[in-house]
Design a protein around this motif. Structure first.
Motif, PDB file in Angstrom:
ATOM      1  N   ASN A  86     -35.390  59.332  61.071  1.00 15.75           N
ATOM      2  CA  ASN A  86     -36.172  58.092  61.090  1.00 15.75           C
ATOM      3  C   ASN A  86     -35.358  56.968  60.457  1.00 15.75           C
ATOM      4  O   ASN A  86     -34.917  57.080  59.312  1.00 15.75           O
ATOM      5  N   ASP A  87     -35.132  55.893  61.192  1.00 20.32           N
ATOM      6  CA  ASP A  87     -34.252  54.822  60.722  1.00 20.32           C
ATOM      7  C   ASP A  87     -34.750  54.192  59.423  1.00 20.32           C
ATOM      8  O   ASP A  87     -33.962  53.884  58.520  1.00 20.32           O
ATOM      9  N   SER A  88     -36.052  53.988  59.318  1.00 19.52           N
ATOM     10  CA  SER A  88     -36.604  53.367  58.113  1.00 19.52           C
ATOM     11  C   SER A  88     -36.403  54.269  56.894  1.00 19.52           C
ATOM     12  O   SER A  88     -35.974  53.812  55.826  1.00 19.52           O
ATOM     13  N   ALA A  89     -36.698  55.571  57.056  1.00 22.41           N
ATOM     14  CA  ALA A  89     -36.500  56.511  55.945  1.00 22.41           C
ATOM     15  C   ALA A  89     -35.030  56.622  55.588  1.00 22.41           C
ATOM     16  O   ALA A  89     -34.664  56.729  54.410  1.00 22.41           O
ATOM     17  N   ASN A  90     -34.176  56.585  56.607  1.00 21.37           N
ATOM     18  CA  ASN A  90     -32.736  56.679  56.353  1.00 21.37           C
ATOM     19  C   ASN A  90     -32.226  55.463  55.584  1.00 21.37           C
ATOM     20  O   ASN A  90     -31.342  55.584  54.734  1.00 21.37           O
ATOM     21  N   GLN A  91     -32.780  54.291  55.894  1.00 25.27           N
ATOM     22  CA  GLN A  91     -32.414  53.072  55.154  1.00 25.27           C
ATOM     23  C   GLN A  91     -32.646  53.258  53.654  1.00 25.27           C
ATOM     24  O   GLN A  91     -31.793  52.930  52.830  1.00 25.27           O
ATOM     25  N   TRP A  92     -33.812  53.798  53.308  1.00 27.95           N
ATOM     26  CA  TRP A  92     -34.126  53.980  51.893  1.00 27.95           C
ATOM     27  C   TRP A  92     -33.289  55.097  51.273  1.00 27.95           C
ATOM     28  O   TRP A  92     -32.920  55.024  50.094  1.00 27.95           O
ATOM     29  N   GLY A  93     -32.986  56.124  52.060  1.00 26.38           N
ATOM     30  CA  GLY A  93     -32.093  57.163  51.549  1.00 26.38           C
ATOM     31  C   GLY A  93     -30.725  56.612  51.233  1.00 26.38           C
ATOM     32  O   GLY A  93     -30.141  56.903  50.170  1.00 26.38           O
ATOM     33  N   LEU A  94     -30.184  55.801  52.148  1.00 28.84           N
ATOM     34  CA  LEU A  94     -28.883  55.156  51.903  1.00 28.84           C
ATOM     35  C   LEU A  94     -28.961  54.205  50.714  1.00 28.84           C
ATOM     36  O   LEU A  94     -28.032  54.130  49.903  1.00 28.84           O
TER      37      LEU A  94
END
Length: 482
Positions: A119-127
């Motif tokens: 999920n792009d949004s979740a990945n943004q926060w992970g990064l």
């Protein structure tokens, strides 16, 4: 403008002259900091937004939190290094010895682009949280290595001119390291032309290795000199015992120190805001390639390197303030000219880059040559040497101010609808609002900062004669104590 003439230069004792091998080793100690800082200041913002794919607003917070932490840990390391007392390594070298390898590892980890979620949004926060943690770790080890290193200058020599000469070696290596980092990145980009994630990964490995090794050259090359001078001057290695808040009050009551901090802040505000915005300026406004970004950086840094030793010689003849005025005057013209530069004026762009290099060179050399003189004034007043706290507060104030300034510049891109590049569109056409924000950040903002620096330099009170009088009084005190 001149703060002395050569005929007033005091004689330099043989014991204050440094061997060439010592100067070279000392200079090598700044290579790692220069490589990592240069890559960081020119490429971190662009890496976060256009390679890792993080939104500009989140990237702003990554830069801001990392730099604020970098600033906060400076006084802590400064005070602790003042209190360090190793018979074998002195006060500063143990920090460099044990911090070098973690410093290299955490630098490399900054350039990974891990995948945390489909999920792009979740990945943004992970990064986001990954880069926050790695930034805090890297900046901790950067400070642990670099701040004690910078505090070595007054421990190596007390001579007014020799310090300027020593710093010319330091910043020759520093600018040389910066140039090497740009060349390395350019070669890697040419070998891996269509994969920016892989480019930054390979760059991280190579630059980490190149950053760590010279630190050990510095440690072994300066150790004997530092320990010998400490034996002759026990106060050099005497741990400072005053509470930190009392030390802060003493530091902030030192008026010449506040002038030096102001001069340094203004100079480096111009350097780092310009450096952060250069990739956006070249790619989005001038509509040129990644290779041109590296060429512009090389034009600035190469000129700065060539000018270092010329400015050092002129400083011995005309004084530090005069040299600062010479370099800044040329730089102000160049910086202001960047705002009016138009796409297609490529030759003029390189001319302005070379002119800026004249001033950037003095921004490296002069404030750091002034600071040891301020420390001796403090020693005369208090009877203690506290290089760590002075260097740490200078860097602390610089990092906080610049972190806020660079974060605001990056935030302004978001406010003005900056369009991030993608693998499908590496050079998107930017809206006029974003282009204007880029031009303001590279022209008027740095120009105003440089003018403020000139005003502060005019009122800086420690001339060569004043410094010679300080050293004479310190010598008289030492003789009376014997």
């Amino acid at each position: 403008m001149s703060d002395s003439s050569s005929e007033h230069s005091p004689a330099t004792p043989d014991s204050e002259k440094l061997k060439l091998s010592t100067k070279l080793a000392y200079g090598a100690g700044d290579v790692g900091a220069a490589i990592t800082a240069n890559i960081g200041v020119f490429y971190t913002a662009y890496f976060l937004t256009d390679v890792a794919g993080i939104a500009a607003g989140l990237a702003t917070w990554i830069l801001l939190i990392g730099k604020v932490w970098d600033a906060v840990n400076d006084p802590v390391v400064g005070v602790l290094s003042d209190r360090t007392n190793s018979p074998r390594w002195g006060r500063r070298l143990p920090w460099m010895l044990y911090g070098a390898i973690p410093f290299g590892i955490t630098f490399f980890l900054q350039w990974l682009v891990p995948r945390f979620s489909a999920n792009d949004s979740a990945n943004q926060w992970g990064l986001f949280w990954y880069y926050i943690v790695i930034s805090i770790l890297f900046n901790s080890f950067y400070t642990a290595v670099n701040l004690p290193y910078t505090a070595l200058t007054p421990e190596l020599t007390q001579d007014y001119n020799e310090r300027t000469n020593l710093n010319s070696y330091r910043f020759a290596f520093s600018i040389g390291g910066s140039i090497v980092s740009v060349i390395v990145f350019g070669i890697i980009a040419a070998l891996i032309p269509n994969d920016r994630i892989q480019q930054y990964l390979v760059m991280g490995v190579v630059c980490a290795i190149l950053s760590v090794l010279p630190i050990y050259w510095c440690i072994w090359g300066t150790r004997d000199r530092i320990l010998a001078r400490a034996a002759q001057n026990p106060t050099f290695e005497q741990p400072v015992s005053l509470p930190i808040l009392q030390q802060v009050r003493i530091v902030l009551s030192n008026r010449p120190f506040l002038y030096v901090v102001g001069i340094y802040l203004c100079s480096w505000l111009a350097v780092q805001v310009t450096a952060a915005i250069i990739p956006y300026f070249v790619l989005s406004w001038m509509r040129l390639s990644d290779a041109v970004v590296a060429q512009v950086i090389l034009a600035v840094q190469g000129t700065a390197l060539l000018m270092l030793f010329i400015w050092s010689k002129l400083s011995q003849r005309y004084g530090k303030k005069a040299v600062y005025f010479m370099g800044m005057s040329v730089w102000i013209i160049a910086q202001a000219g960047l705002f009016f530069l138009q796409p297609g004026q490529i030759a003029f762009m390189y001319v302005l880059a070379v002119m800026a290099g004249f001033g950037v060179s003095t921004a490296y050399l002069i404030p750091w040559s002034m600071l040891p003189d301020v420390i001796e004034l403090d020693e005369l007043k208090t009877g203690q040497r506290r290089e760590g706290i002075f260097y740490s507060f200078m860097v602390f104030l610089q990092k906080v101010s610049l972190a806020v300034a660079v974060a605001l510049v990056l935030k302004s891109l978001e406010w003005n609808q900056y369009i991030r590049s993608t693998p499908e569109n590496l050079a998107p056409i930017q809206p006029d609002s974003a282009l204007l924000a880029i031009r303001i950040a590279i022209g008027p903002l740095p120009t105003i900062a440089l003018i403020c620096g000139l005003i502060l330099a005019y009122f800086y009170p420690l001339t060569r004669e004043v410094h010679a009088d300080i050293l004479l009084k310190l010598k008289e005190r030492k003789l009376k104590a014997q």
